[in-house]
Design a protein around this motif. Structure first.
Motif, PDB file in Angstrom:
ATOM      1  N   GLY A 172       0.799  -1.222   0.000  1.00 39.49           N
ATOM      2  CA  GLY A 172       0.000   0.000   0.000  1.00 39.49           C
ATOM      3  C   GLY A 172       0.828   1.267   0.000  1.00 39.49           C
ATOM      4  N   VAL A 173       2.084   1.165   0.436  1.00 39.47           N
ATOM      5  CA  VAL A 173       2.978   2.325   0.455  1.00 39.47           C
ATOM      6  C   VAL A 173       3.234   2.836  -0.965  1.00 39.47           C
ATOM      7  N   TYR A 174       3.281   1.915  -1.933  1.00 39.13           N
ATOM      8  CA  TYR A 174       3.615   2.315  -3.301  1.00 39.13           C
ATOM      9  C   TYR A 174       2.572   3.259  -3.886  1.00 39.13           C
ATOM     10  N   GLY A 175       1.293   3.010  -3.598  1.00 39.18           N
ATOM     11  CA  GLY A 175       0.249   3.889  -4.117  1.00 39.18           C
ATOM     12  C   GLY A 175       0.414   5.312  -3.603  1.00 39.18           C
ATOM     13  N   ILE A 176       0.756   5.448  -2.329  1.00 39.96           N
ATOM     14  CA  ILE A 176       0.949   6.776  -1.737  1.00 39.96           C
ATOM     15  C   ILE A 176       2.173   7.457  -2.333  1.00 39.96           C
ATOM     16  N   LEU A 177       3.251   6.702  -2.498  1.00 38.79           N
ATOM     17  CA  LEU A 177       4.480   7.268  -3.064  1.00 38.79           C
ATOM     18  C   LEU A 177       4.262   7.687  -4.518  1.00 38.79           C
ATOM     19  N   PHE A 178       3.578   6.840  -5.298  1.00 42.68           N
ATOM     20  CA  PHE A 178       3.293   7.177  -6.694  1.00 42.68           C
ATOM     21  C   PHE A 178       2.403   8.418  -6.793  1.00 42.68           C
TER      22      PHE A 178
END
Length: 338
Positions: A128-134
């Protein structure tokens, strides 16, 4: 002539889709009503009325908000990476909803009773961290990018505390399976012997879901709205759904890990409780959803350095100490489950 195997395959696909919808539709409805519960509860804390116009006592307010956001124009920054700009909220929502696939709502009532269910949950929360970073990077906005970095740093830091608390539960039960963890709490809920573990576990899920007092990516005085500052309309709805779905999901997982899930202690159990297992789990989940909002209404937001210090200097040493203490006690009294 149509092959019988093909017909069976199609029927299995249809049945699996129906199973998924049976879980996802109530989850999405619970997310919608979680928003109005939060606004009503915050209003009660602040001596206000809250939503009371749309529908009976404001019960249709979430659907009104959703309709308003869906019909708004989608504004995309001209210099943004449009593929990642759309992919970020979609992936965040998907990873949030995938976590419901292994939740046991009752005895035998689960989409997939994975033997490594806890590892599956931790893997999804990490992804889920990737969605926020993207979302922060693709918008080509310094405010959104700074908000995404803050949120990512907090989520990665507090995943250590979250994993440590869950590891202690695994050491007690000797299993990664949610159903086994629930059944092992027939005699006593784990909240009783592991109250300090529950406290730092709950702090970590507040940070993991970016809720007050750990919502540093939404610091209004400096970041406007954090990583989704530039997102609007339907793609903003995806972020909104993902956030509240994570709140309800982690509330359910908390009820499973520390409060016996769909079971009650043996002292209160009789045959009639078997038919109420899903309701029992739902009531326990509502208690933790209430606590999420209660803390938002009560606690002030931490500074970013306080957020990092709390994790690395205070909670992590306590978590490591319990990881050593609990198995030592189990081995000393010869009660280890393995």
């Amino acid at each position: 002539m149509i092959n019988n195997n093909l017909i069976l395959t199609i029927l299995n696909i249809i049945i699996n889709l129906i199973d998924v919808l049976v879980v996802l539709l109530p989850v999405l409805l619970s997310v919608a009503f979680m928003t109005i519960i939060e606004r009503k509860q915050l209003a009660a804390h602040q001596r206000r009325v809250g939503p009371n116009t749309v529908g009976y006592y404001g019960t249709l307010q979430p659907f009104s908000d959703a309709l308003k956001l869906i019909v708004k124009e989608t504004v995309i920054p001209s210099q943004s990476n449009k593929v990642l700009f759309y992919l970020a909220p979609i992936s965040t929502l998907i990873f949030s909803l995938l976590g419901w696939g292994i939740i046991p709502f009752g005895q035998g009532l689960t989409l997939s009773d994975l033997s490594l269910g806890i590892l599956y949950t931790l893997a999804l929360s990490s992804l889920g961290v990737y969605g926020i970073l993207f979302a922060g990077w693709s918008a080509n906005s310094k405010y959104a990018f700074l908000g995404s970095l803050r949120s990512t740093a907090a989520m990665i830091s507090y995943e250590l505390i979250l994993s440590s608390a869950i590891l202690i539960i695994i050491l007690l039960t000797g299993s990664f399976n949610f159903t086994t963890i629930i059944e092992s709490q027939q005699a006593v809920w784990y909240i009783v012997p592991l109250l300090p573990v529950f406290i730092f576990y709950f702090i970590s899920i507040l940070a993991e879901t970016s809720r007050t007092p750990f919502d540093l990516q939404e610091a209004e005085s400096e970041l406007v709205a954090g990583f989704f500052t530039e997102h609007s309309s339907i793609i903003f709805v995806f972020f909104f759904l993902a956030e509240y779905s994570s709140i309800v999901l982690f509330s359910t997982i908390t009820a499973i890990l520390f409060f016996g899930g769909y079971n009650m202690p043996e002292l209160f159990v009789n045959d009639s409780f078997i038919n109420l297992q899903s309701i029992i789990l739902g009531l326990k989940t509502c208690v933790f959803c209430f606590m999420f909002v209660w803390f938002r209404a009560t606690l002030p937001r931490l500074r970013y350095d306080q957020l990092v210090d709390l994790c690395w200097l205070n909670l992590l040493p306590v978590a490591v100490a319990f990881i050593i203490l609990v198995p030592s006690i189990l081995v000393a009294f010869d009660i280890a489950p393995y």
